[in-house]
Motif scaffolding. Structure first.
Motif, PDB file in Angstrom:
ATOM      1  N   ILE A  88     -49.936  26.990 -15.104  1.00 46.57           N
ATOM      2  CA  ILE A  88     -49.702  28.342 -15.616  1.00 46.57           C
ATOM      3  C   ILE A  88     -49.698  28.342 -17.139  1.00 46.57           C
ATOM      4  CG2 ILE A  88     -47.979  30.193 -15.728  1.00 46.57           C
ATOM      5  CD1 ILE A  88     -47.200  29.425 -12.833  1.00 46.57           C
ATOM      6  N   LEU A  89     -49.088  27.322 -17.735  1.00 47.52           N
ATOM      7  CA  LEU A  89     -49.090  27.203 -19.195  1.00 47.52           C
ATOM      8  C   LEU A  89     -50.520  27.089 -19.718  1.00 47.52           C
ATOM      9  CD1 LEU A  89     -46.104  24.714 -19.670  1.00 47.52           C
ATOM     10  CD2 LEU A  89     -46.190  27.050 -20.556  1.00 47.52           C
ATOM     11  N   ARG A  90     -51.311  26.248 -19.071  1.00 47.89           N
ATOM     12  CA  ARG A  90     -52.691  26.057 -19.518  1.00 47.89           C
ATOM     13  C   ARG A  90     -53.532  27.309 -19.307  1.00 47.89           C
ATOM     14  NH1 ARG A  90     -53.315  19.968 -16.956  1.00 47.89           N
ATOM     15  NH2 ARG A  90     -52.398  18.838 -18.728  1.00 47.89           N
ATOM     16  N   ALA A  91     -53.137  28.135 -18.348  1.00 47.66           N
ATOM     17  CA  ALA A  91     -53.880  29.375 -18.090  1.00 47.66           C
ATOM     18  C   ALA A  91     -53.567  30.458 -19.116  1.00 47.66           C
ATOM     19  CB  ALA A  91     -53.566  29.879 -16.685  1.00 47.66           C
ATOM     20  N   GLY A  92     -52.514  30.236 -19.959  1.00 50.41           N
ATOM     21  CA  GLY A  92     -52.264  31.178 -21.049  1.00 50.41           C
ATOM     22  C   GLY A  92     -50.972  31.955 -21.003  1.00 50.41           C
TER      23      GLY A  92
END
Length: 502
Positions: A325-329
């Motif tokens: 989720i963090l990497r998705a923004g």
């Protein structure tokens, strides 16, 4: 009738190499009053109370107790003279029982042995007298922060308490616990105890303060009676700026919907629908326990999801792990910077560098790290959050709460994100630091990012938000915008039980 002075300082001064932490401060505390110390981080509040508490010695000036000059050689010395301090960082030993903590150094003895039965009995009697619902046999680590604070206060009642110093006592309390604390303070006042109260929560002062002394840059700006002043005047005394200059005007340019949640369920949230749009500040308000933080922790995957769907930029993240989720923004700033946000054993630079490396800054395809590039970017971020150069190489544990929060905000910029969720972004932070953090929120929103502000500070949410969601009893009780966003309207929806779980 003339007030009876319990404690007085005259020209109290504290110098460190190259730093004048306290500059000739005059202060006094009367019997049966609450005297608030108000000021930004670094204003000298902690230095002043550390000397009243016996934890520090003045370079110049004197402390007068009950009309006579005194010198405290230690905290125990001040306690023996009736002055007890509950610091932000508690002195409890987590592996001991509550009773053992209360009587540490005061253990009742039966011959050569500690009388544990008497200790538990006396602890229970003290809690009953103070109306604190705590089990003396409980392990201290199992208590909530509010209960641990009650234990710290109870320790003050071994001797003849005349002065109680409370340092940010409500920073981690629920509204109900705050009410209990204020009732307890009122009872102490009736008994003639003088209370020195430190808090950044200016909205509390009307409820409990008799007088307020404002410090700035180590000097006393003035002392005023609370019934003769207001929040605006106090903020201006503290910062040199009007309160209207604290909250920026944020342009509203709502764009596409970046995140959609439907029917989200998690413990404490009964099913929530919401949309988060680019270029907008979405405020989330509600009483402590309403579910406002739990909802977004579930969206981040750090709380269990029991139902519903979540999409981020068209991608289904309903069951995605937090790292994905963090990497998705989607970035989440925790309200507990010490337990979840920062590595206290590392420097500010190290904390910023960690997020940069995790975000790929300076990392080659072969996995090698260009530390020069990381350091340069860390410096740019530190400049952006207005973290003074002198604090960047210091351990985060040695920084004030306001500077720790700046480092936490700085970590937000280590990885690119489209949505920034700030959960209690200014807890324990002074007005000057708040103004700096609010400008960062303004910059993000006006750059087209989506910003969510979750806060128990209602004026903060009202001033910053373009749109608001109000939570009550685990459900969204209202969605407000424009002229609907008034304090009276929001408060009305705080107590809406129509969606409460039966």
């Amino acid at each position: 009738m003339q007030a009876t002075k319990l404690v007085e300082t005259r020209g109290l001064t504290k110098r460190y190499p190259g730093v004048l932490a306290l500059d000739g401060v005059d202060f006094d505390l009367n019997k049966g009053e609450v005297h608030v110390l108000f000021g930004e981080n670094g204003a000298g509040k902690s230095t002043l109370i550390s000397m009243l508490a016996g934890a520090n010695s003045p370079s110049d000036g004197e402390i007068i107790l009950n009309g006579a000059p005194v010198h405290f050689g230690s905290v125990a010395d001040a306690q023996a003279k009736g002055i007890y301090t509950v610091f932000q960082e508690f002195s409890l030993i987590p592996t001991l029982t509550v009773a053992e903590n209360i009587f540490l150094g005061w253990e009742p003895m039966r011959g050569p042995f500690v009388d544990h039965r008497a200790m538990r009995r006396r602890a229970r009697e003290m809690f009953e007298e103070l109306d604190f619902p705590i089990d003396p046999t409980a392990i201290t680590a199992s208590l909530s922060r509010a209960q641990q604070q009650m234990v710290e206060i109870t320790k003050a009642f071994h001797g003849d308490l005349s002065v109680l110093i409370l340092d940010e006592p409500t920073a981690s309390l629920t509204d109900r616990e705050v009410d209990h604390l204020f009732g307890f303070i009122a009872a102490l006042k009736e008994r003639g105890v003088g209370i020195v109260y430190i808090s950044h929560r200016i909205q509390e002062f009307q409820r409990i303060a008799d007088r307020v002394t404002v410090l700035r840059d180590g000097a006393r700006i003035g002392t005023v009676a609370m019934d003769e002043t207001d929040e605006g005047a106090l903020v201006e005394m503290m910062t040199g700026r009007a309160i209207s200059e604290i909250y920026p005007t944020i342009a509203c340019n709502p764009g596409e919907v970046l995140l959609t949640a439907r029917g989200v369920k998690t413990p404490g949230v009964n099913g929530a629908d919401l949309d988060i749009r680019a270029g907008e500040v979405l405020g989330i308000a509600g009483l402590v326990g309403s579910g406002k933080s739990r909802l977004f922790r579930a969206l981040m995957g750090v709380a269990p999801r029991q139902g519903g769907t979540v999409t981020l930029k068209g991608q289904d993240i309903t069951h995605a792990p937090t790292r994905q989720i963090l990497r998705a923004g989607l970035h989440y700033l925790s309200p507990d910077r010490k337990a979840e946000g920062l590595d206290l054993a590392k420097t500010s630079n190290d904390n910023l560098a960690l997020n940069l490396v995790m975000g790929g800054t300076g990392v080659s395809r072969m996995g090698f790290i260009n530390w020069k590039a990381v350091r340069e970017q860390s410096a740019r971020i530190a400049d952006r959050v207005e973290l003074h150069e002198g604090y960047r190489a210091k351990l985060v544990s040695q920084l004030s709460g306001g500077n720790q929060q700046k480092v936490l905000f700085g970590k937000c910029f280590g990885q690119e994100a489209d949505i920034y969720v700030f959960d209690e972004p200014t807890v324990g932070v002074d007005m000057g630091t708040r103004a700096a953090l609010y400008l960062l929120i303004k910059q993000l929103a006006e750059a087209g990012k989506a910003v969510v502000v979750i806060s128990s500070d209602l004026p903060e949410v009202l001033h910053l938000s373009h749109r608001m969601l109000v939570l009550a009893h685990g459900h969204i009780s209202a969605e407000l915008s424009g002229t609907e966003m008034t304090e009276d309207t929001v408060l009305k929806h705080f107590f809406d039980e129509s969606g409460a779980k039966a």
